[in-house]
Scaffold this motif. Structure first.
Motif, short mmCIF file in Angstrom:
data_model
loop_
_atom_site.label_atom_id
_atom_site.label_comp_id
_atom_site.label_asym_id
_atom_site.label_seq_id
_atom_site.Cartn_x
_atom_site.Cartn_y
_atom_site.Cartn_z
N CYS A 6 -22.70 -32.10 -13.29
CA CYS A 6 -21.90 -32.65 -14.39
C CYS A 6 -22.41 -32.08 -15.70
N ASP A 7 -21.50 -31.73 -16.59
CA ASP A 7 -21.90 -31.24 -17.90
C ASP A 7 -20.77 -31.49 -18.89
N ARG A 14 -20.03 -35.58 -21.59
CA ARG A 14 -20.88 -35.72 -20.40
C ARG A 14 -20.59 -37.04 -19.70
N ALA A 17 -17.47 -36.53 -17.65
CA ALA A 17 -17.78 -35.74 -16.45
C ALA A 17 -18.52 -36.60 -15.43
N LYS A 18 -19.48 -37.39 -15.89
CA LYS A 18 -20.23 -38.24 -14.97
C LYS A 18 -19.32 -39.29 -14.33
N ALA A 21 -17.25 -37.56 -11.70
CA ALA A 21 -18.07 -37.23 -10.52
C ALA A 21 -18.36 -38.47 -9.68
N TRP A 34 -18.44 -29.83 -8.88
CA TRP A 34 -18.84 -29.32 -10.19
C TRP A 34 -17.84 -29.90 -11.17
N VAL A 35 -18.29 -30.75 -12.09
CA VAL A 35 -17.39 -31.39 -13.05
C VAL A 35 -17.89 -31.08 -14.46
N GLU A 36 -17.03 -30.49 -15.25
CA GLU A 36 -17.37 -30.15 -16.63
C GLU A 36 -16.32 -30.72 -17.57
#
Length: 121
Positions: A6-7, A14, A17-18, A21, A34-36
């Motif tokens: 996550c980023d 963030r 993204a979290k 995820a 992969w989550v941005e």
């Protein structure tokens, strides 16, 4: 156990993204995501699919309620799984052999095969 990345370009991004995820891990266990969230765009990728292919969700169009946000994120990720011929649900080690997309994506996929993954217990 799966890999999760996550980023975001700030604390709020963030957090988006979290949150995405966490929703994906609950609905699609053992998949590696992969989550941005950068510049107002949330990108969801699967580690088993070629690195440049993912689903894009514009943050301005995502619903603010937690239930609707979770639904929109899991729908986008589920579509990504189906295009890669992976079942919606837990990952059990099946490889990604093809990707159903437009011609440009399919051509890129042929040149950039996915990473091999295995389930880690």
């Amino acid at each position: 156990m799966a890999l999760i990345y996550c980023d975001g370009d700030n604390d709020l991004a963030r957090g988006y993204a979290k949150g995405a995820a966490e929703a994906l891990v609950m609905i699609y266990p053992n998949h590696s995501w992969w989550v941005e969230c950068k510049q107002g765009v949330l990108v969801i990728k699967h580690f088993g699919i070629s690195g440049t292919i993912g689903m894009v969700c514009h943050c301005s169009t995502l619903n603010c309620s937690a239930a609707a946000f979770k639904s929109e994120i899991t729908r986008a990720a589920g579509e990504l799984l189906e295009r890669a011929d992976l079942p919606r649900g837990p990952y059990v080690g099946q490889p990604v052999l093809s990707f159903d997309g437009d011609d440009e994506i399919e051509e890129h996929f042929a040149d950039h095969p996915p990473l091999l993954m295995r389930v880690i217990h």
